[in-house]
Write a protein that holds these residues in place. Structure first.
Motif, short mmCIF file in Angstrom:
data_model
loop_
_atom_site.label_atom_id
_atom_site.label_comp_id
_atom_site.label_asym_id
_atom_site.label_seq_id
_atom_site.Cartn_x
_atom_site.Cartn_y
_atom_site.Cartn_z
N GLU A 151 10.40 -10.14 -23.29
CA GLU A 151 10.09 -10.46 -24.68
C GLU A 151 11.32 -10.35 -25.58
OE1 GLU A 151 6.80 -7.93 -25.65
OE2 GLU A 151 5.58 -8.76 -24.06
N GLY A 152 12.44 -10.88 -25.12
CA GLY A 152 13.65 -10.90 -25.93
C GLY A 152 14.43 -9.61 -25.94
N VAL A 153 13.91 -8.56 -25.30
CA VAL A 153 14.60 -7.27 -25.24
C VAL A 153 15.37 -7.20 -23.93
CG1 VAL A 153 14.29 -4.76 -25.20
CG2 VAL A 153 12.78 -6.20 -26.60
N PRO A 154 16.68 -6.85 -23.96
CA PRO A 154 17.44 -6.77 -22.71
C PRO A 154 16.76 -5.83 -21.72
CG PRO A 154 18.90 -6.61 -24.59
CD PRO A 154 17.49 -6.56 -25.13
N PHE A 155 16.83 -6.18 -20.46
CA PHE A 155 16.22 -5.40 -19.39
C PHE A 155 16.89 -4.03 -19.31
CE2 PHE A 155 16.15 -3.98 -14.98
CZ PHE A 155 14.78 -4.01 -14.73
N THR A 156 16.09 -3.00 -19.10
CA THR A 156 16.62 -1.66 -18.89
C THR A 156 15.93 -1.01 -17.71
OG1 THR A 156 17.02 0.52 -19.86
CG2 THR A 156 15.00 -0.61 -20.54
N THR A 157 16.68 -0.21 -16.97
CA THR A 157 16.12 0.55 -15.86
C THR A 157 15.89 2.01 -16.27
OG1 THR A 157 18.33 1.08 -15.02
CG2 THR A 157 17.26 -0.88 -14.11
N LYS A 158 16.22 2.36 -17.49
CA LYS A 158 16.14 3.75 -17.96
C LYS A 158 14.74 4.32 -17.75
CE LYS A 158 17.31 6.52 -22.09
NZ LYS A 158 16.75 7.67 -21.59
N ASP A 159 14.70 5.44 -17.04
CA ASP A 159 13.47 6.19 -16.76
C ASP A 159 12.41 5.40 -15.98
OD1 ASP A 159 14.47 8.49 -17.99
OD2 ASP A 159 13.80 7.79 -19.96
N LYS A 160 12.79 4.32 -15.33
CA LYS A 160 11.86 3.52 -14.53
C LYS A 160 12.00 3.87 -13.05
CE LYS A 160 10.47 1.06 -18.03
NZ LYS A 160 9.17 1.32 -18.63
N ASP B 150 2.58 3.02 -12.46
CA ASP B 150 3.11 3.32 -13.79
C ASP B 150 4.63 3.46 -13.73
OD1 ASP B 150 0.58 3.31 -14.86
OD2 ASP B 150 0.32 5.49 -14.66
N ASP B 151 5.32 2.81 -14.65
CA ASP B 151 6.78 2.85 -14.77
C ASP B 151 7.52 2.22 -13.59
OD1 ASP B 151 6.70 4.08 -17.30
OD2 ASP B 151 6.51 6.06 -16.37
N CYS B 152 6.81 1.50 -12.72
CA CYS B 152 7.45 0.84 -11.57
C CYS B 152 7.88 -0.58 -11.94
CB CYS B 152 6.51 0.77 -10.38
SG CYS B 152 6.19 2.34 -9.58
N ILE B 153 9.02 -0.97 -11.42
CA ILE B 153 9.50 -2.35 -11.52
C ILE B 153 10.01 -2.72 -10.13
CG2 ILE B 153 11.17 -3.93 -12.55
CD1 ILE B 153 11.31 -2.01 -14.96
N ILE C 27 -4.38 -4.66 -5.42
CA ILE C 27 -4.78 -3.28 -5.12
C ILE C 27 -5.07 -2.51 -6.41
CG2 ILE C 27 -3.98 -1.05 -4.19
CD1 ILE C 27 -2.14 -2.78 -2.29
N GLU C 28 -4.18 -2.62 -7.38
CA GLU C 28 -4.25 -1.83 -8.60
C GLU C 28 -5.03 -2.50 -9.73
OE1 GLU C 28 -2.64 1.56 -9.28
OE2 GLU C 28 -3.35 1.27 -7.23
N GLY C 29 -5.27 -3.79 -9.61
CA GLY C 29 -6.01 -4.50 -10.64
C GLY C 29 -5.19 -4.81 -11.88
N ARG C 30 -3.90 -4.67 -11.78
CA ARG C 30 -2.99 -5.03 -12.88
C ARG C 30 -1.62 -5.35 -12.29
NH1 ARG C 30 -0.23 -0.10 -15.14
NH2 ARG C 30 -0.83 1.57 -13.73
N HIS D 88 0.83 -1.21 0.00
CA HIS D 88 0.00 0.00 0.00
C HIS D 88 0.87 1.26 0.00
CE1 HIS D 88 -4.14 -1.47 0.33
NE2 HIS D 88 -3.63 -2.50 1.01
N GLU D 89 1.96 1.25 0.77
CA GLU D 89 2.85 2.42 0.82
C GLU D 89 3.51 2.67 -0.54
OE1 GLU D 89 5.53 1.53 4.02
OE2 GLU D 89 4.07 2.05 5.57
N ILE D 90 3.90 1.60 -1.23
CA ILE D 90 4.51 1.75 -2.56
C ILE D 90 3.52 2.39 -3.53
CG2 ILE D 90 5.32 0.45 -4.59
CD1 ILE D 90 6.68 -1.49 -2.56
#
Length: 188
Positions: A96-105, A34-37, A59-62, A24-26
């Protein structure tokens, strides 16, 4: 011979409640997901991250994406501590085959116990090698103090002031067959 005293400081119910509160705090702090990982540090951090992600999904339904991070090559107490971006991206998995990125996340880094801060520093180094995140937030089940680096968690399940002779042991059903946090006091 040293004698150990074990004190259960969190049982299954307390852990569940703490993780629900953290979820809940997160959501509240980030005004959604949105944009959270969520990135769980191997070993027990990933199981806690998955549990929190499940609650956030309710909580968020997704769903919120979850990745596991192995910081082995980033630890400052290892002689072979040198990882390539490819190794880190592989350790975090691919989408989906794309290397993981943290950019702007917004990265929510999850670990079981925060102690000196060195594990978290290593994890942040690994994450930065995958791109520049918008922010990194830290969630821990237990904060026991004794920091050697200026690191402070954003989300805490339980603060447990300890002495350096004490240990915190986290057991999770996924690998230990029960959910429990124990304070171990070394005597003698």
């Amino acid at each position: 011979m040293a004698e150990e005293e074990h004190l259960v400081i969190m049982d299954e119910t307390a852990i569940r409640r703490a993780l629900t509160r953290i979820a809940h705090e997160i959501v509240e702090k980030n005004k959604g997901i949105d944009d959270c990982i969520i990135v769980g540090i191997r070993t027990r951090g990933i199981y806690l991250a998955n549990r929190v992600a499940e609650r956030i999904g309710e909580i968020e339904g997704r769903p919120v994406p979850v990745r596991e991070l192995d910081i082995t090559h980033y630890r400052d107490d290892r002689l072979d501590a040198a990882a390539t971006r490819t190794e880190v991206s592989a350790a975090l998995g691919e989408l989906e085959g794309v290397p993981f990125t943290t950019k702007d996340k917004i990265i929510i880094l999850f670990d079981d116990v925060l102690y000196t801060g060195r594990t978290i520093r290593a994890a942040m180094d690994a994450l930065m090698d995958c791109g520049r995140p918008r922010s990194i937030q830290l969630a821990v089940l237990v904060d026991r103090g004794h920091r050697e680096l200026p690191i402070r968690p954003d989300f805490i399940g339980k603060n447990v002031p300890t002495s350096k002779q004490e240990q915190i042991q986290v057991a999770l059903t996924e690998i230990d067959t029960l959910d429990q946090v124990t304070l171990i006091n070394q005597r003698g």
